[in-house]
Motif scaffolding. Sequence first.
Motif, PDB file in Angstrom:
ATOM      1  N   ARG A  91       0.835  -1.201   0.000  1.00  0.00           N
ATOM      2  CA  ARG A  91       0.000   0.000   0.000  1.00  0.00           C
ATOM      3  C   ARG A  91       0.869   1.249   0.000  1.00  0.00           C
ATOM      4  O   ARG A  91       0.620   2.196  -0.750  1.00  0.00           O
ATOM      5  N   ARG A  92       1.894   1.232   0.848  1.00  0.00           N
ATOM      6  CA  ARG A  92       2.779   2.397   0.935  1.00  0.00           C
ATOM      7  C   ARG A  92       3.530   2.613  -0.377  1.00  0.00           C
ATOM      8  O   ARG A  92       3.702   3.749  -0.828  1.00  0.00           O
ATOM      9  N   GLN A  93       3.980   1.520  -0.995  1.00  0.00           N
ATOM     10  CA  GLN A  93       4.696   1.630  -2.260  1.00  0.00           C
ATOM     11  C   GLN A  93       3.798   2.200  -3.352  1.00  0.00           C
ATOM     12  O   GLN A  93       4.204   3.089  -4.102  1.00  0.00           O
ATOM     13  N   LEU A  94       2.582   1.677  -3.441  1.00  0.00           N
ATOM     14  CA  LEU A  94       1.656   2.144  -4.467  1.00  0.00           C
ATOM     15  C   LEU A  94       1.254   3.594  -4.231  1.00  0.00           C
ATOM     16  O   LEU A  94       1.124   4.381  -5.171  1.00  0.00           O
ATOM     17  N   ALA A  95       1.040   3.934  -2.958  1.00  0.00           N
ATOM     18  CA  ALA A  95       0.660   5.306  -2.630  1.00  0.00           C
ATOM     19  C   ALA A  95       1.764   6.290  -2.997  1.00  0.00           C
ATOM     20  O   ALA A  95       1.502   7.383  -3.490  1.00  0.00           O
ATOM     21  N   ALA A  96       3.008   5.887  -2.773  1.00  0.00           N
ATOM     22  CA  ALA A  96       4.132   6.773  -3.060  1.00  0.00           C
ATOM     23  C   ALA A  96       4.349   6.950  -4.558  1.00  0.00           C
ATOM     24  O   ALA A  96       4.827   7.988  -5.010  1.00  0.00           O
ATOM     25  N   ALA A  97       3.984   5.930  -5.338  1.00  0.00           N
ATOM     26  CA  ALA A  97       4.243   5.963  -6.781  1.00  0.00           C
ATOM     27  C   ALA A  97       3.037   6.416  -7.589  1.00  0.00           C
ATOM     28  O   ALA A  97       3.118   6.509  -8.819  1.00  0.00           O
ATOM     29  N   GLY A  98       1.924   6.714  -6.946  1.00  0.00           N
ATOM     30  CA  GLY A  98       0.687   7.012  -7.658  1.00  0.00           C
ATOM     31  C   GLY A  98       0.774   8.235  -8.551  1.00  0.00           C
ATOM     32  O   GLY A  98       1.469   9.204  -8.250  1.00  0.00           O
TER      33      GLY A  98
END
Length: 267
Positions: free
Chosen positions: A162-169
């Motif tokens: 979740r954190r990875q996807l949120a940071a790369a959105g």
Amino acid sequence: MGRIAETFARLKKQGRKALVPFVTAGDPDMKTTETLLHSLVENGADVIELGIPFSDPMADGPTIQAASERALAGGVTLGAILQLVSRVRQHTSTPIVLMGYFNPVLRYGIDAFAEDAAAAGVDGLLLVDLPPEEAGEIHGALRRRQINLITLLAPTSPPERRRQLAAAGEGYLYYVSMTGVTGTQHVDPQAIAADVAELRRESRVPVAVGFGITSPSDAEAVAAFADAVVVGSALVKIIAEYGKSPELPERVAEFIAALRQAVDRAA
């Protein structure tokens, strides 16, 4: 700043949330879709998700599957969809996000698609079946043309992912409100409110919530804690019910206007 970012920045300044309706391109035909896209804008859509029909969808429930089947039976192609976007773009600055599956884009040609999509005025692309780890080539092609690759995020995603996807959105994150496919369950706002609030804190882009939002009351409840509300199957059901009837544009306009009022009440 692209059209998606500009739209969300404007809404944030106004203290409002985004309404994001979804329709399948070519259902019931391309002429009707073009009419409906203008109606969506006129009645309060902030971003439009335009579905690319596909024969083997994995995330779509029966309603959107049937819409894809009708569109494909009518001969809809990805090239025709890009031509449709180009025509609509002449009359509106509302962001348009193409939503679908990777196969049609791969068959079209990744670089050719990115080039033609940019020329048509596409703002974003959401590919349901393409994980970020395998999106490098198309991501690069889209980024060179300032087209956002929209990321899906599920309630079952582990915290680190979740954190990875949120940071790369880019553009916005699409939070799937439940497990399963579209149009088969009813959203439970209380069950997801905390997750969405946490995701909004982690994300550098707005968070949209979709799947299971079927009514103005659903939209109002979700808009209370999300940046955007996505409504798909409920709208596609109206299109299926009225088809090519002269009543269709009016029914769609009424539904979108009611959703718009509901989302604004939550602001």
